[in-house]
Design a protein around this motif. Structure first.
Motif, PDB file in Angstrom:
ATOM      1  N   PRO A  15      -4.742   5.347  -8.656  1.00 61.26           N
ATOM      2  CA  PRO A  15      -5.148   4.070  -9.250  1.00 61.26           C
ATOM      3  C   PRO A  15      -4.900   2.906  -8.297  1.00 61.26           C
ATOM      4  O   PRO A  15      -5.230   1.776  -8.613  1.00 61.26           O
ATOM      5  CB  PRO A  15      -4.249   3.967 -10.487  1.00 61.26           C
ATOM      6  N   PHE A  16      -4.331   3.188  -7.124  1.00 65.75           N
ATOM      7  CA  PHE A  16      -3.939   2.120  -6.200  1.00 65.75           C
ATOM      8  C   PHE A  16      -4.741   2.193  -4.906  1.00 65.75           C
ATOM      9  O   PHE A  16      -4.194   2.050  -3.821  1.00 65.75           O
ATOM     10  CB  PHE A  16      -2.446   2.213  -5.893  1.00 65.75           C
ATOM     11  N   LEU A  17      -6.038   2.455  -4.977  1.00 67.83           N
ATOM     12  CA  LEU A  17      -6.854   2.536  -3.775  1.00 67.83           C
ATOM     13  C   LEU A  17      -6.804   1.218  -3.009  1.00 67.83           C
ATOM     14  O   LEU A  17      -6.756   0.139  -3.592  1.00 67.83           O
ATOM     15  CB  LEU A  17      -8.304   2.847  -4.138  1.00 67.83           C
ATOM     16  N   GLY A  18      -6.864   1.339  -1.697  1.00 66.08           N
ATOM     17  CA  GLY A  18      -6.903   0.151  -0.861  1.00 66.08           C
ATOM     18  C   GLY A  18      -5.572  -0.186  -0.243  1.00 66.08           C
ATOM     19  O   GLY A  18      -5.322  -1.340   0.105  1.00 66.08           O
ATOM     20  N   GLU A  19      -4.689   0.817  -0.096  1.00 69.45           N
ATOM     21  CA  GLU A  19      -3.410   0.542   0.563  1.00 69.45           C
ATOM     22  C   GLU A  19      -3.649   0.255   2.034  1.00 69.45           C
ATOM     23  O   GLU A  19      -4.599   0.753   2.636  1.00 69.45           O
ATOM     24  CB  GLU A  19      -2.431   1.710   0.367  1.00 69.45           C
ATOM     25  N   PHE A  20      -2.788  -0.564   2.620  1.00 64.01           N
ATOM     26  CA  PHE A  20      -2.865  -0.802   4.053  1.00 64.01           C
ATOM     27  C   PHE A  20      -2.435   0.471   4.780  1.00 64.01           C
ATOM     28  O   PHE A  20      -1.815   1.361   4.207  1.00 64.01           O
ATOM     29  CB  PHE A  20      -1.970  -1.975   4.443  1.00 64.01           C
TER      30      PHE A  20
END
Length: 907
Positions: A664-669
């Motif tokens: 659910p946390f797509l887009g991590e650096f």
């Protein structure tokens, strides 16, 4: 050309079909391999191909679109149509697939306003741009337009996220986007639905439960397994994913048929390779990064070779095809009178007098069950422990001709004018076969042993052992010719069906087969002692059993040209200075970044450095010397040994190990982001949890009911910031304050949580609901905001200078090894596959003629790396970057074990 459906099945061009689909991704192999992989799927009885479309493959840089060569997805769809294979198209934009970022392009993460997989205009504007490019390619290849695309999927697995009004709005937007761009074949979804689309289920087990859920949601729709997980992915440092055995694969497939599904998409049928940096990352711990291979333990392995699972898939596909007319219209039965041996269970599906029984064993070894049917006849059924055996009862194979059989029916069709039944049983097994007819049965050949023919000659019963050599029984019923061909397990594995303008043909006895672009049928020469059997019109065909099954191949030799030491000294021409930045901010999509910081050290020798935000494994160097490799990320605390009263240099070499593809946390650096701090503290928080009078260690197996609230204390001294990182519950309380973890689901487990706003000096109390144990990590890292470590420089490690070394010593820092090798000289009689074995190497990447083959890591489970033959030149350059600078003495090229098999033209 139409696709319709009802609650039973899909109907394509007026014909009711069981969708037997092979998941194959065009972007995980060279274009030159597409045909053979697709042909192998068709030869296994698949009638459909399921493929994702990867946005990041087609727009690797913003505004730079690529649909050529290996990325020509339109050509892939055209090839499917040419081969007579339907297509389920899954354009995303999110695809998961253990593929980097779930298919989103890396540069999209630089758009601060974008919230992934939400109904937000900035995000959807980019999706619309992508849809404007990809959907017309699919639209023009729909079956309604003369192509073979029969179904198009809306998004992917959206039901794993929270369902609310905004989520529904997002799915409707994507659905409408497909329709507005000309998609007119039926829409589907998997795991989560949207109005106007048919929902499917993704699973490996519990077929009944998933069927019931789909029936409850959409009782008037066909039921399809949109992802039937034939194997599983692998990640670095884990065991090989071989737990889904061929025997289990067979059982689970039969469970799907027993439940009543009218379609299966075998995910994966062929997995392929995560070339480049495209291997993803998934949830469950901080360091679950995909290996370069996406073999998936699938029926067709990474090198396009048939496996034991391929034989199972082919056998069951042929079985489904042989009985599909009945199977698609049979209903589950609840009260059919039947008697069965103790220790076995049976369920049936029926249509009129026709019936299929699924007999399941609860025994500890293979035994015969006895199934007494309602007509009073008793059928012996051999079932392996815990397995299922299907039994056909009075299947109408021809007008007024009925078959009862306790073994697999591979063929039920006319071959060269003779109605042919091919019946297979495992090695060592017997078949019980009964044929009933409205007219007398006449034997036209030699009668087999243990055969009974009724007095009116209208019922024939066989009790036959399955030998290595096929047995043929010829019959005539009412003037119509029939033949029964009995084969054992080995012969069934080597049975192949070909359908074409000249009719249906079968070849039995060859371990592998292929069809060339020109339509020539190629066969691998059998290594077995049994013969071959050709059925149908095989003009000019030969059965070259007198030839050796092997061809000697000369192993290609690697020639080490140079070993270069990579200087861990940032070049002023290619460096950024400031607070650590992540990969996307540095506009480095994949590969390595080198972070460097010089600082003054006082009289002490040991100091702790805290990195609050790091998302990849990294190697630590202190004053040019290797210090440690950090695997567990999210946040890290490092204890460093320094030179007292001197300037010390800290360097962090970070490899982008892949972006989250499912979370659910797509887009991590990627890499390191934000300030780094000195003089922190780390505490392992898995111990000293209290449950009443019981003290628990969550790194051990604990006998606690899930949902039980546990409590422990921790102390903060002289620090104003704290991070909790590792496996934690979504329901967490610190000092009486509940912490809301947005979007969190307990089964995701891993999280990195800044708890600075909840801590206080001195004693603190934390409460957390127990989920599971043992867990690998739950760590509290604290530090003070005033102790920031300043003066960082960051550089793309590909731009670091390197210089040749003469006498290499392992462990002195990263090196690049450069090799040359010639294209292997292989005779036309073989289908060679080349791989690279990296024995003794540490961690890094491999390039072949400048093309990134992917990451490697010596911790396993991957040992060998695919080098596509299509990418070879006459003289080839192989580059290996190794983080520890290890010697390449153990590196070698090898052929896979099937490469030396001899192939011949059969017809």
């Amino acid at each position: 050309m139409t696709v319709n459906y009802d609650k039973r099945s899909y109907t394509i061009n007026g014909q009711q079909v069981f969708l037997n689909s092979a998941a194959i991704h065009y972007f995980r192999m060279p274009r030159e391999e597409w045909r053979e992989v697709l042909v192998k799927a068709k030869l296994a009885g698949m009638n459909c191909i399921d493929t994702y479309f990867a946005w990041n493959v087609h727009e690797p840089e913003e505004g730079e679109w690529s649909f050529e060569g290996d990325k020509d997805c339109g050509a892939f769809l055209d090839l499917c149509a040419e081969l007579g294979l339907w297509v389920i198209a899954r354009p995303g934009p999110f695809i998961c697939a253990e593929w980097d970022f779930g298919g989103f392009p890396w540069w999209l993460n630089n758009k601060q306003e974008v919230a992934f997989r939400t109904h937000s205009k900035p995000y959807l504007d980019y999706v619309d741009r992508y849809f404007d490019k990809i959907i017309p390619i699919i639209r023009d290849r729909q079956i309604t337009q003369g192509g073979s695309v029969i179904l198009v999927q809306v998004e992917n697995e959206y039901g794993y996220l929270e369902a609310d009004e905004a989520a529904a709005s997002y799915m409707k937007y994507l659905r409408d986007g497909l329709l507005q761009r000309g998609i007119e074949v039926p829409l589907i979804t998997c795991v989560g639905g949207v109005e106007g689309a048919i929902e499917g289920a993704n699973f490996w087990s519990n077929a009944d439960q998933h069927y019931e859920e789909l029936e409850r949601k959409q009782p008037d729709m066909p039921k399809i397994v949109t992802e039937f997980w034939t194997g599983w992915f692998e990640h670095w440092g884990a065991q090989a994913a071989t737990q889904k055995t061929a025997g289990l694969y067979e059982k689970r497939t039969l469970e799907v048929l027993r439940a009543g599904y009218s379609g299966i998409s075998h995910y994966m049928f062929y997995g392929g390779t995560n070339f480049g940096g495209y291997g993803g990352r998934t949830v469950g711990a901080s360091d679950i990064f995909m290996v370069t291979s996406y073999d998936y333990d699938a029926p067709l392995n990474e090198y396009e070779r048939v496996t034991e699972k391929y034989a199972v898939a082919k056998k069951l596909s042929y079985y489904i095809q042989a009985i599909s007319g009945f199977l698609l219209n049979a209903e589950e039965e609840q009260s059919v009178p039947v008697r069965l041996s103790e220790g076995f269970t049976a369920r049936s599906r029926g249509r009129g007098r026709e019936r299929i029984w699924f007999v399941e064993s609860g025994k500890q070894e293979r035994e015969n069950a006895y199934l007494t049917l309602s007509r009073g006849n008793t059928v012996p059924v051999t079932v392996k422990p815990g397995a299922i055996t299907p039994v056909l009862e009075q299947l109408e194979i021809s007008q007024e001709v009925f078959l009862t059989c306790n073994s697999y029916l591979l063929a039920n069709e006319a071959i060269a004018g003779v109605h042919t039944l091919i019946i297979a049983a495992d090695n060592g097994n017997r078949s019980w076969i009964e044929i009933e007819a409205g007219q007398p049965i006449e034997l036209t050949g030699q009668p087999p042993q243990l055969m009974k023919l009724s007095g009116d000659r209208k019922q024939l019963t066989l009790d036959s052992f399955h030998f290595s050599e096929p047995q043929v029984l010829s019959l005539s019923i009412g003037g119509k010719l029939f033949q029964l061909i009995l084969v054992n397990g080995d012969m069934a594995d080597s049975a192949w069906r070909f359908a074409g303008p000249s009719g249906t043909r079968w070849a039995l006895g060859y371990p592998d087969m292929d069809v060339t672009r020109e339509g020539q049928i190629m066969a691998a020469v059998s290594r077995r002692e049994h013969g071959v059997l050709l059925l149908g019109n095989w003009e000019n065909a030969t059965a070259p059993l007198d030839e050796s099954p092997y061809v000697h191949l000369e192993k290609p030799e690697l020639s080490l040209v140079a070993t270069s030491s990579v200087a861990l000294a940032p070049s002023e021409d290619h460096v950024y200075s400031g607070v650590p930045l992540d990969f996307s901010s540095m506009e480095v999509p994949y590969g390595y970044l080198l972070y460097t910081c010089d600082f003054e050290q006082g009289p002490g020798e040991v100091r702790t450095v805290v990195i609050p935000k790091v998302q990849d494994t990294f190697r630590v160097y202190v004053n040019g010397e290797a210090s440690q490799l950090v695997r567990q990320v999210g946040a890290s605390s490092l204890e460093l040994k320094l030179k007292p009263n001197e300037t010390n240099r800290l360097q962090l070499l970070v490899q982008n190990m892949g972006r989250l593809n499912f979370s659910p946390f797509l887009g991590e650096f990627k890499g390191i982001q934000g300030p780094v701090f000195l003089d922190g503290n780390s505490v392992d928080m898995r111990d000293q949890w209290q449950h009443g009078a019981q003290s628990l260690h969550l790194g051990q197996v604990c006998s606690v009911e899930p949902g039980t609230v546990l409590q422990r204390t921790f102390t903060i001294q002289g620090q104003d910031r704290a991070i909790l990182v590792g496996a934690m519950s979504g329901e967490l309380t610190i000092n009486g304050q509940a912490i809301d973890i947005t979007g969190y689901k307990d089964w995701f487990m891993f999280h990195t949580l800044d708890i600075s706003a909840y801590i206080r000096e001195g004693l603190n109390t934390i409460e957390m609901k127990y989920i599971k144990s043992p867990i690998d990590r739950l760590e509290l890292i604290s530090y003070h905001s005033q102790n920031e470590l300043n003066g960082w420089s960051i550089q793309d490690a590909n731009l670091l200078e390197h210089s040749a070394v003469q006498d290499q010593q392992s462990g002195n820092g990263p090196v690049r090894h450069s090799f040359h090798f010639n294209r292997p000289e292989c005779p036309e009689a073989v289908h060679a596959r080349l791989k690279l074995r990296l024995t003794g190497m540490s961690k890094g990447y491999v390039k072949l003629n400048g093309t990134d083959i992917g990451r490697y890591w010596g911790i396993g489970p991957q040992e060998d790396y695919k080098l596509p033959m299509a990418w070879l030149k006459e003289t080839n350059v192989l580059e290996i970057f190794d983080e520890e600078g290890r010697s390449a003495a153990g590196v070698k090229l090898i052929f896979d074990e099937h490469s030396s098999m001899r192939w011949v033209t059969l017809g």
